[in-house]
Motif scaffolding. Structure first.
Motif, short mmCIF file in Angstrom:
data_model
loop_
_atom_site.label_atom_id
_atom_site.label_comp_id
_atom_site.label_asym_id
_atom_site.label_seq_id
_atom_site.Cartn_x
_atom_site.Cartn_y
_atom_site.Cartn_z
N SER A 36 0.82 -1.22 0.00
CA SER A 36 0.00 0.00 0.00
C SER A 36 0.85 1.26 0.00
O SER A 36 0.34 2.36 -0.26
CB SER A 36 -0.91 0.02 1.24
OG SER A 36 -0.11 0.12 2.40
N THR A 82 2.25 2.44 2.69
CA THR A 82 2.14 3.12 3.98
C THR A 82 3.25 2.76 4.96
O THR A 82 3.45 3.47 5.95
CB THR A 82 0.79 2.80 4.63
OG1 THR A 82 0.66 1.38 4.76
CG2 THR A 82 -0.35 3.35 3.77
N ILE A 83 3.93 1.66 4.70
CA ILE A 83 5.01 1.23 5.60
C ILE A 83 6.32 1.16 4.82
O ILE A 83 6.37 0.60 3.73
CB ILE A 83 4.70 -0.16 6.19
CG1 ILE A 83 3.38 -0.13 6.96
CG2 ILE A 83 5.84 -0.61 7.11
CD1 ILE A 83 2.91 -1.50 7.41
N SER A 103 9.68 4.99 -2.40
CA SER A 103 8.28 5.34 -2.64
C SER A 103 7.75 4.51 -3.80
O SER A 103 8.53 3.83 -4.49
CB SER A 103 8.12 6.83 -2.93
OG SER A 103 8.82 7.19 -4.11
#
Length: 123
Positions: free
Chosen positions: A54, A56-57, A71
């Motif tokens: 996702s 997010t981590i 990223s």
């Protein structure tokens, strides 16, 4: 199945910056955890950074923390590694990797690999 192609490597003076890209084929990119590894001449391949499916981590090796940023853009099937304040010891072939099976982000097991891109930081 995931096919990975890295780009963006090159020669830069110490203190400079580069951005690596990893383009993935297939419709499974958003379901894959992704990571960067590197291998310097005469050394074993080492983990650099990882990002969850996702985005997010993230997780970094201590040697690059604060200088590199990982990223991804799932809409473009592409992962990035922004490398700032490069040091001569960052010189290596950088590999993009992916896995579809879930492991904790710190786990270094990956199943799919790109062909690598050379990064050279000169002093």
């Amino acid at each position: 199945q995931v096919t990975l192609v890295e780009s963006g490597g090159g020669l830069v003076q110490a203190g400079g910056s580069l951005r690596l890209s990893c383009a993935a084929s297939g419709r499974t990119f958003s379901a894959a955890d992704m990571a960067w590894f590197r291998q310097a001449p005469g050394k074993e391949r080492e983990f650099v950074a990882a990002i969850s499916r996702s985005g997010t981590i993230t997780y970094y090796a201590d040697s690059v923390k604060g200088r590199f940023t990982i990223s991804r853009d799932n809409a473009k099937n592409t992962m990035y590694l922004q490398m700032n304040n490069l040091k001569p010891e960052d010189t290596a072939v950088y590999y993009c990797s992916a896995r579809l099976k879930w492991y904790p982000i710190q786990d270094a097991r990956y199943d799919y690999w790109g062909q690598g891109t050379q990064v050279t930081s000169s002093s």
